[in-house]
Design an enzyme around this catalytic site. Structure first.
Site, PDB file in Angstrom:
ATOM      1  N   GLY A  11       0.819  -1.202   0.000  1.00  0.00           N
ATOM      2  CA  GLY A  11       0.000   0.000   0.000  1.00  0.00           C
ATOM      3  C   GLY A  11       0.857   1.257   0.000  1.00  0.00           C
ATOM      4  N   ARG A  72       0.508  -5.351  -5.997  1.00  0.00           N
ATOM      5  CA  ARG A  72       0.584  -6.590  -5.236  1.00  0.00           C
ATOM      6  C   ARG A  72       1.219  -7.666  -6.123  1.00  0.00           C
ATOM      7  NH1 ARG A  72      -0.316  -4.774  -0.122  1.00  0.00           N
ATOM      8  NH2 ARG A  72      -2.172  -3.460  -0.051  1.00  0.00           N
ATOM      9  N   ASP A 103       4.906  -4.800   5.967  1.00  0.00           N
ATOM     10  CA  ASP A 103       5.249  -6.149   6.408  1.00  0.00           C
ATOM     11  C   ASP A 103       5.451  -7.125   5.250  1.00  0.00           C
ATOM     12  OD1 ASP A 103       5.247  -8.191   8.772  1.00  0.00           O
ATOM     13  OD2 ASP A 103       3.851  -9.026   7.314  1.00  0.00           O
ATOM     14  N   THR A 125       4.423   2.713   5.465  1.00  0.00           N
ATOM     15  CA  THR A 125       3.037   2.285   5.630  1.00  0.00           C
ATOM     16  C   THR A 125       2.342   3.221   6.613  1.00  0.00           C
ATOM     17  OG1 THR A 125       1.577   0.568   6.552  1.00  0.00           O
ATOM     18  CG2 THR A 125       3.850   0.597   7.327  1.00  0.00           C
ATOM     19  N   ASP A 127       0.019   2.410   8.541  1.00  0.00           N
ATOM     20  CA  ASP A 127      -0.491   1.644   9.678  1.00  0.00           C
ATOM     21  C   ASP A 127       0.394   1.718  10.917  1.00  0.00           C
ATOM     22  OD1 ASP A 127      -2.489   0.892   7.954  1.00  0.00           O
ATOM     23  OD2 ASP A 127      -1.649  -1.089   7.531  1.00  0.00           O
ATOM     24  N   ASP A 129       2.684  -0.307  11.816  1.00  0.00           N
ATOM     25  CA  ASP A 129       2.603  -1.645  12.399  1.00  0.00           C
ATOM     26  C   ASP A 129       3.871  -2.469  12.189  1.00  0.00           C
ATOM     27  OD1 ASP A 129       2.388  -1.951   9.675  1.00  0.00           O
ATOM     28  OD2 ASP A 129       0.706  -3.352   9.747  1.00  0.00           O
ATOM     29  N   ARG A 171      -5.610  -1.869   9.514  1.00  0.00           N
ATOM     30  CA  ARG A 171      -5.624  -3.330   9.406  1.00  0.00           C
ATOM     31  C   ARG A 171      -5.743  -3.940  10.792  1.00  0.00           C
ATOM     32  NH1 ARG A 171      -1.042  -6.006   5.675  1.00  0.00           N
ATOM     33  NH2 ARG A 171       0.178  -5.405   7.504  1.00  0.00           N
TER      34      ARG A 171
END
Length: 319
Positions: A11, A72, A103, A125, A127, A129, A171
């Site tokens: 992303g 992707r 990730d 990212t 996120d 994360d 997410r």
């Protein structure tokens, strides 16, 4: 080290362009040729690789998204497929690769490193994360996008005496919701890392109503439930007028904040420094405002953890 390549994967996040710019200009400054891989790992397989010059990254630091584009590529998990990607690098004499992503992108980078391509990963990212870094590139921009929206929604929530439920990205990680909720003064924050009963949320809203509170804002991370699901569950316990807002991909867009531009510049340049020192197999990051490096094995050893003290603080301030 004579030639390196750089790609963005997964992303998109604001600040990716600034990171590519830093990689490119840091390398060229030290006499290293730089090649951009278009469309992420997919482009690596399809040989979409072009040499980057200083001008190639001009006027990109302020742009959101990624001019190298992303895609992707689930087939990249196959070792036989990766052999073609490696061959495409070798035939140009490219010795190393900088991967900017999240990730999934890190796992591809780890495989390439194990198979002979010196690889450094940079956390890109929204996120936030990724283990091994306090912040990821794009998180601050996405956070500010959410805060701006929450401020606007609160105006109409107050005007119509409603409870607004705002669904944000992240997410399976709750950092975006947690930080946005704390900064936006949300009455309730729902994140995957903290289990909260809907009936307790209803009780809190009811207590607010009883003391004269006219509106509420609930921030829910997509990894917990949707805004609509939250609304339906809430109405089982309390009669309240709700409206739902799903912010969606607008959180990924927009010009990166100054914080993200500086972070991306530091991490991109640091990735090149490691490669110049013949170091590879690391994910770069920022810890207590100091540049850091973490082996891929360490990154995947455990999941990123939220700051639970921040969550407790949000609970105390939203009474």
């Amino acid at each position: 080290m004579k030639k390196i390549a750089v790609l963005t994967s997964g992303g998109d996040s604001p600040g990716m362009n600034a990171a590519v710019r830093a990689v490119t200009r840091k390398a060229i400054y030290h006499g290293i040729e730089v090649y951009g891989v278009y469309n992420g790992y997919q482009g690596l397989l399809q040989d979409k690789i072009e040499k980057l010059e200083l001008g190639s990254v001009g006027d990109t630091i302020q742009r959101g998204g990624t001019f190298l584009r992303s895609a992707r590529c689930p087939e990249f998990k196959d070792k036989e497929v990766r052999k073609q990607a490696i061959e495409n690098l070798y035939k140009r004499g490219i010795e190393a690769l900088v991967v900017i992503g999240g990730d999934g992108s890190y796992r591809g980078a780890q495989r390439l490193n194990e198979e002979g391509i010196k690889t450094i990963a940079v956390p890109g990212t929204i996120d936030n994360d990724i283990n091994g870094t306090d912040f990821t590139i794009g998180f601050d921009t996405a956070l500010n996008t959410i805060i701006d929206t929450v401020d606007k929604i609160r105006d109409t929530a107050s005007s119509h005496e409603r409870t607004f439920i705002i669904e944000v990205m992240g997410r399976d990680a709750g950092d975006l919701a947690l930080w946005a909720g704390l900064a936006g003064g949300a009455e309730t924050i729902l994140i995957p890392e903290e289990k909260v009963q809907i009936e307790h949320i209803a009780e809190r809203i009811q207590k607010g109503i009883e003391r004269g509170k006219k509106h509420s804002v609930i921030i829910v991370a997509e990894g917990v439930m949707s805004a609509n699901e939250c609304s339906q569950e809430l109405k089982k316990y309390i009669n309240v007028d709700t409206r739902e807002s799903v912010l969606g991909h607008m959180q990924r867009g927009g010009a990166p904040t100054g914080v993200d531009r500086v972070l991306a510049s530091r991490l991109g340049a640091y990735a090149v420094e490691l490669l110049m020192n013949n170091e590879s197999g690391y994910a770069v990051g920022i810890k207590s405002n100091h540049l850091s490096k973490t082996t891929f094995d360490e990154v995947f050893k455990e999941a990123h953890q939220i700051d639970h003290k921040l969550y407790q603080l949000s609970e105390e301030l939203s009474i």
